[in-house]
Design a protein around this motif. Sequence first.
Motif, short mmCIF file in Angstrom:
data_model
loop_
_atom_site.label_atom_id
_atom_site.label_comp_id
_atom_site.label_asym_id
_atom_site.label_seq_id
_atom_site.Cartn_x
_atom_site.Cartn_y
_atom_site.Cartn_z
N SER A 6 0.88 -1.17 0.00
CA SER A 6 0.00 0.00 0.00
C SER A 6 0.91 1.22 0.00
O SER A 6 1.72 1.40 0.92
N ALA A 7 0.80 2.03 -1.02
CA ALA A 7 1.67 3.21 -1.14
C ALA A 7 1.55 4.10 0.09
O ALA A 7 2.56 4.54 0.66
N ALA A 8 0.33 4.35 0.54
CA ALA A 8 0.14 5.23 1.70
C ALA A 8 0.74 4.62 2.96
O ALA A 8 1.42 5.31 3.73
N LYS A 9 0.53 3.33 3.19
CA LYS A 9 1.08 2.67 4.38
C LYS A 9 2.60 2.63 4.35
O LYS A 9 3.25 2.77 5.38
N LEU A 10 3.16 2.45 3.19
CA LEU A 10 4.62 2.46 3.06
C LEU A 10 5.15 3.86 3.41
O LEU A 10 6.15 3.99 4.12
N LEU A 129 12.57 21.48 6.05
CA LEU A 129 12.93 20.18 6.61
C LEU A 129 14.24 20.27 7.39
O LEU A 129 15.26 20.74 6.88
N ALA A 130 14.22 19.82 8.63
CA ALA A 130 15.42 19.81 9.47
C ALA A 130 16.40 18.77 8.96
O ALA A 130 16.03 17.82 8.26
N ALA A 131 17.66 18.93 9.33
CA ALA A 131 18.68 17.92 9.00
C ALA A 131 18.22 16.57 9.55
O ALA A 131 17.81 16.47 10.69
N GLY A 132 18.27 15.55 8.71
CA GLY A 132 17.83 14.22 9.09
C GLY A 132 16.35 13.99 8.93
O GLY A 132 15.85 12.88 9.12
N GLY A 133 15.60 15.05 8.58
CA GLY A 133 14.16 14.93 8.42
C GLY A 133 13.78 14.22 7.13
O GLY A 133 14.58 14.08 6.21
N ARG A 134 12.53 13.77 7.10
CA ARG A 134 12.04 13.03 5.93
C ARG A 134 10.75 13.63 5.39
O ARG A 134 9.91 14.10 6.15
N MET A 135 10.63 13.54 4.08
CA MET A 135 9.39 13.89 3.39
C MET A 135 9.00 12.72 2.51
O MET A 135 9.86 12.13 1.84
N VAL A 136 7.72 12.40 2.51
CA VAL A 136 7.17 11.35 1.65
C VAL A 136 6.19 12.01 0.68
O VAL A 136 5.36 12.82 1.10
N VAL A 137 6.30 11.65 -0.58
CA VAL A 137 5.35 12.11 -1.60
C VAL A 137 4.75 10.86 -2.24
O VAL A 137 5.48 10.05 -2.82
N VAL A 138 3.44 10.70 -2.08
CA VAL A 138 2.74 9.59 -2.73
C VAL A 138 2.11 10.15 -3.99
O VAL A 138 1.30 11.09 -3.94
N VAL A 139 2.53 9.61 -5.14
CA VAL A 139 2.06 10.10 -6.44
C VAL A 139 1.01 9.15 -7.00
O VAL A 139 1.11 7.94 -6.85
N TYR A 140 0.01 9.73 -7.64
CA TYR A 140 -1.10 8.98 -8.23
C TYR A 140 -1.24 9.40 -9.70
O TYR A 140 -1.97 10.33 -10.01
N PRO A 141 -0.56 8.71 -10.60
CA PRO A 141 -0.61 9.11 -12.02
C PRO A 141 -1.86 8.65 -12.76
O PRO A 141 -2.02 8.96 -13.93
#
Length: 192
Positions: A6-10, A129-141
């Motif tokens: 599941s893209a969102a759960k990942l 975003l702080a150093a060590g921070g993470r961003m997730v982008v879930v794309v829906y083409p």
Amino acid sequence: MINWFSAAKLGHHFIAEKLQAGDTAVDGTMGNGHDTLILAQLVGPTGKVWAFDIQAQALANTRERLATAGVLDERIELIQDGHEYIKKYVSHPIQAAIYNLGYLPGGDHAIITLTETTLTAIRDTLDLLAAGGRMVVVVYPGHPGGDREKEAVEAYLARLDAREYKVLKCNFLNRPATAPGVILIEKGGGRN
């Protein structure tokens, strides 16, 4: 148990590995509040979450989800505005952000995230975003405009300096090209 398919759960798993109680986070596409709730639970009562959406229905749905879970309090700021205005509301470093692109599930499918505003939001979120921070982008083409948005987001993120950012792209090999995918960005430095 993680649902790796599941893209969102990942995306939630990638964020949960880094986000801790007391941290700050952004949900750039509030939708029905699933991501906002996960972020609120991860940052705990001493953290802060800013959640953005342009649709009043998204705020109502999210407010209801948070209230039902017992986390609708001062740690969460629900903002009815475009994610491209993140810096109008957030001015200090965040440890995590998540964007689920596309349209509001159960809402008007003609109202979608737009390539130009999404790129602005991603750029500005990376700045925050702080150093060590993470961003997730879930794309829906798989919806009109979604393929263009996915390609533009991937092209932008592919150009990030590899000394400053790690970027991971996860797609399903045995599903159609219209299936959602996950992009994880981690800013260099910070805690492990």
